[in-house]
Design a protein around this motif. Structure first.
Motif, mmCIF file in Angstrom:
data_model
loop_
_atom_site.group_PDB
_atom_site.id
_atom_site.type_symbol
_atom_site.label_atom_id
_atom_site.label_comp_id
_atom_site.label_asym_id
_atom_site.label_seq_id
_atom_site.Cartn_x
_atom_site.Cartn_y
_atom_site.Cartn_z
ATOM 1 N N GLN A 1 0.837 -1.192 0.000
ATOM 2 C CA GLN A 1 0.000 0.000 0.000
ATOM 3 C C GLN A 1 0.877 1.250 0.000
ATOM 4 O OE1 GLN A 1 -3.590 0.066 -0.004
ATOM 5 N NE2 GLN A 1 -3.200 -2.049 -0.593
ATOM 6 N N ARG A 2 0.516 2.227 -0.827
ATOM 7 C CA ARG A 2 1.273 3.480 -0.909
ATOM 8 C C ARG A 2 0.448 4.588 -0.268
ATOM 9 N NH1 ARG A 2 3.307 4.815 -6.635
ATOM 10 N NH2 ARG A 2 5.086 3.578 -5.890
ATOM 11 N N PRO A 3 0.969 5.248 0.784
ATOM 12 C CA PRO A 3 0.205 6.325 1.424
ATOM 13 C C PRO A 3 0.201 7.585 0.562
ATOM 14 C CG PRO A 3 2.362 6.131 2.431
ATOM 15 C CD PRO A 3 2.253 4.999 1.460
ATOM 16 N N LEU A 4 -0.962 8.234 0.519
ATOM 17 C CA LEU A 4 -1.101 9.477 -0.234
ATOM 18 C C LEU A 4 -1.411 10.619 0.726
ATOM 19 C CD1 LEU A 4 -3.170 8.637 -3.457
ATOM 20 C CD2 LEU A 4 -0.723 9.043 -3.254
ATOM 21 N N GLY A 5 -0.743 11.729 0.516
ATOM 22 C CA GLY A 5 -1.028 12.926 1.300
ATOM 23 C C GLY A 5 -1.704 13.963 0.415
ATOM 24 N N ILE A 6 -3.006 14.072 0.499
ATOM 25 C CA ILE A 6 -3.761 14.997 -0.345
ATOM 26 C C ILE A 6 -3.860 16.338 0.368
ATOM 27 C CG2 ILE A 6 -5.872 15.395 -1.621
ATOM 28 C CD1 ILE A 6 -4.275 12.938 -2.499
ATOM 29 N N ALA A 7 -3.251 17.358 -0.230
ATOM 30 C CA ALA A 7 -3.227 18.677 0.393
ATOM 31 C C ALA A 7 -4.556 19.403 0.177
ATOM 32 C CB ALA A 7 -2.081 19.510 -0.188
ATOM 33 N N ALA A 8 -4.836 20.361 1.050
ATOM 34 C CA ALA A 8 -6.015 21.206 0.883
ATOM 35 C C ALA A 8 -5.814 22.123 -0.324
ATOM 36 C CB ALA A 8 -6.246 22.036 2.145
ATOM 37 N N LEU A 9 -6.915 22.696 -0.812
ATOM 38 C CA LEU A 9 -6.849 23.529 -2.012
ATOM 39 C C LEU A 9 -5.870 24.683 -1.835
ATOM 40 C CD1 LEU A 9 -7.832 24.357 -4.813
ATOM 41 C CD2 LEU A 9 -9.752 25.542 -3.715
ATOM 42 N N GLU A 10 -5.931 25.341 -0.669
ATOM 43 C CA GLU A 10 -5.029 26.480 -0.438
ATOM 44 C C GLU A 10 -3.573 26.048 -0.482
ATOM 45 O OE1 GLU A 10 -7.521 25.567 1.379
ATOM 46 O OE2 GLU A 10 -8.976 27.218 1.473
ATOM 47 N N ASP A 11 -3.285 24.879 0.121
ATOM 48 C CA ASP A 11 -1.916 24.376 0.091
ATOM 49 C C ASP A 11 -1.473 24.048 -1.328
ATOM 50 O OD1 ASP A 11 -1.002 24.592 2.662
ATOM 51 O OD2 ASP A 11 -1.790 22.665 3.302
ATOM 52 N N LYS A 12 -2.375 23.497 -2.132
ATOM 53 C CA LYS A 12 -2.026 23.158 -3.507
ATOM 54 C C LYS A 12 -1.648 24.407 -4.298
ATOM 55 C CE LYS A 12 -4.827 18.955 -4.008
ATOM 56 N NZ LYS A 12 -5.936 18.312 -4.748
ATOM 57 N N ILE A 13 -2.372 25.483 -4.072
ATOM 58 C CA ILE A 13 -2.071 26.727 -4.778
ATOM 59 C C ILE A 13 -0.686 27.243 -4.386
ATOM 60 C CG2 ILE A 13 -2.760 29.133 -5.071
ATOM 61 C CD1 ILE A 13 -5.662 28.203 -4.668
ATOM 62 N N VAL A 14 -0.405 27.232 -3.086
ATOM 63 C CA VAL A 14 0.895 27.709 -2.617
ATOM 64 C C VAL A 14 2.004 26.777 -3.099
ATOM 65 C CG1 VAL A 14 2.277 28.260 -0.587
ATOM 66 C CG2 VAL A 14 -0.157 28.804 -0.609
ATOM 67 N N GLN A 15 1.755 25.472 -3.054
ATOM 68 C CA GLN A 15 2.763 24.521 -3.510
ATOM 69 C C GLN A 15 3.077 24.719 -4.982
ATOM 70 O OE1 GLN A 15 2.137 20.395 -2.549
ATOM 71 N NE2 GLN A 15 1.606 20.823 -0.406
ATOM 72 N N ARG A 16 2.056 24.973 -5.799
ATOM 73 C CA ARG A 16 2.283 25.205 -7.220
ATOM 74 C C ARG A 16 3.167 26.420 -7.435
ATOM 75 N NH1 ARG A 16 3.447 22.851 -11.249
ATOM 76 N NH2 ARG A 16 1.825 21.341 -10.717
ATOM 77 N N ALA A 17 2.958 27.466 -6.661
ATOM 78 C CA ALA A 17 3.796 28.663 -6.783
ATOM 79 C C ALA A 17 5.240 28.357 -6.385
ATOM 80 C CB ALA A 17 3.233 29.785 -5.921
ATOM 81 N N VAL A 18 5.415 27.581 -5.311
ATOM 82 C CA VAL A 18 6.763 27.220 -4.864
ATOM 83 C C VAL A 18 7.446 26.319 -5.898
ATOM 84 C CG1 VAL A 18 8.078 25.971 -3.106
ATOM 85 C CG2 VAL A 18 6.243 27.523 -2.425
#
Length: 383
Positions: free
Chosen positions: A10-27
């Protein structure tokens, strides 16, 4: 949440919140802009303008054009689950001084996985499923493997050496067995020093290349072994004229894994009109061909189309008590809806020559210090 891996784990997935995804994309955009100038030419995974077929082309050109007699297929055991956070932050600090960015990356690394409503903080590894994980993994392996392997090739190798890495999938080709064995032994130590290990069963050193068949035949051995890379099994073959030809065919297990959800989806679509089923299956076959329609893989394309037709026939036969769906009628439906097998990708040497005018991968060749798609800057290696 967890998703199944091909080996049953089994592979664990960490699904970020929408706000985190936006910030992560910028980073991610910032990190890519900085490290693209540093990443080496034989690194292909998760980089702008590079894809799996670029890595496959580079590997094929290296095997066919260079004096490669041995292939090291190195598999890092649970790479995304074992990345050391402290080392990763040190690597990022090589180019990033902004404490706010570093603080964000630390928070994302410690986000962990929620299971049954309970969050388990991450102490090692990168959160798979997070937008920022691929570039962080590339940064980690850039310092742990790429720079080290590049310097090893330049300073210690006497024969030809080729290197291709896609994310944590590493293929290295060698002219001499002794150098291949020494590289593997030193690579194990290198990985161990940064919290990683090579999988003891999946990491293999095999005899493979233009002279492999003749060399093994002279010693009374069988055909050269094969190896898998990015969904294809690589085979030492011969062209119609008798020259060495690298053959690549779709992995059987990958084809089965693709057919399994198609079978389940067809059962859910059992009572849809035949035309609706046909249009959907047409997209399935086109999607498979878009990746797998490479030279020497025609038989796998035909086999996939045949299996899709068989699954479709089974579903149509279950729609009524009278079995009127003969193979002759299925052939008509197949020819109407399912695209015929056709090679759509060029030969690797043709596409590689267009995309990378300078030679890479290679050692001891003109311009070898200038890697295709990225300058091979000699940044300081972590000791």
């Amino acid at each position: 949440m967890y998703i199944p891996k091909p080996d049953g784990r089994q592979r664990p997935l960490g699904i970020a919140a929408l706000e985190d995804k936006i910030v992560q994309r910028a980073v991610v955009e910032v990190l890519n802009a900085i490290w693209e100038a540093d990443f080496l030419g034989f690194s292909y995974g998760f980089r702008p303008g590079r894809g799996q077929h670029d890595a496959l082309d580079a590997l094929a050109v290296g095997i066919t054009k260079r004096s490669v007699n041995f292939i090291l297929d190195a598999d890092i055991a649970g790479f995304f689950d074992t990345v050391n956070h402290d080392w990763l932050i040190k690597f990022v600090e090589h180019r990033i001084a902004d404490r706010r960015i570093l603080r964000l990356i630390r928070k994302w690394l410690r986000a962990g996985v929620m299971e049954d409503g309970v969050v388990r903080p991450g102490t090692v590894g990168t959160p798979q499923g997070a937008v920022v994980s691929p570039v962080l993994a590339n940064i980690y392996l850039h310092y742990v493997f790429d720079l080290w392997a590049h310097h090893w090739r330049k300073r210690q190798a006497r024969g030809a050496v080729i290197l291709v890495r896609y994310a944590d999938d590493i293929i290295a080709g060698f002219e001499h067995r002794a150098e291949a064995e020494r590289f593997l032994a030193e690579l194990r130590e290198r990985m161990r020093g940064f919290g990683l290990t090579l999988h003891p069963e999946k990491t293999r050193l095999i005899e493979f290349g233009r002279q492999a068949a003749a060399n093994r035949n002279s010693r009374g051995l069988g055909k050269p072994e094969t190896f898998d890379f990015l969904g294809f099994t690589h085979i030492c073959g011969r062209s119609r004229r008798g020259a060495f030809q690298l053959r690549r065919k779709t992995r059987v297990d990958r084809m089965r894994a693709t057919l399994r959800p198609v079978k389940e989806a067809l059962r859910r679509r059992m009572h849809e009109p035949i035309d609706a089923q046909g249009r959907w299956l047409e997209q399935v076959v086109r999607g498979f061909n878009a990746y797998h329609a490479i030279p020497t893989n025609f038989a796998a394309l035909a086999a996939f189309r045949f299996h899709i037709t068989g699954l479709w026939r089974d579903v149509l036969r279950r729609r009524g008590q009278k079995d009127r769906m003969s193979w002759r009628r299925m052939t008509v439906l197949q020819d109407r809806w399912l695209p015929k097998p056709r090679i759509i990708h060029p030969w690797p040497s043709q596409r590689f020559a267009v995309r990378h005018p300078r030679w890479e991968p290679g050692a001891g060749m003109p311009h070898a210090g200038i890697c295709a798609g990225g300058a091979c800057q000699h940044a300081s290696l972590p000791r």
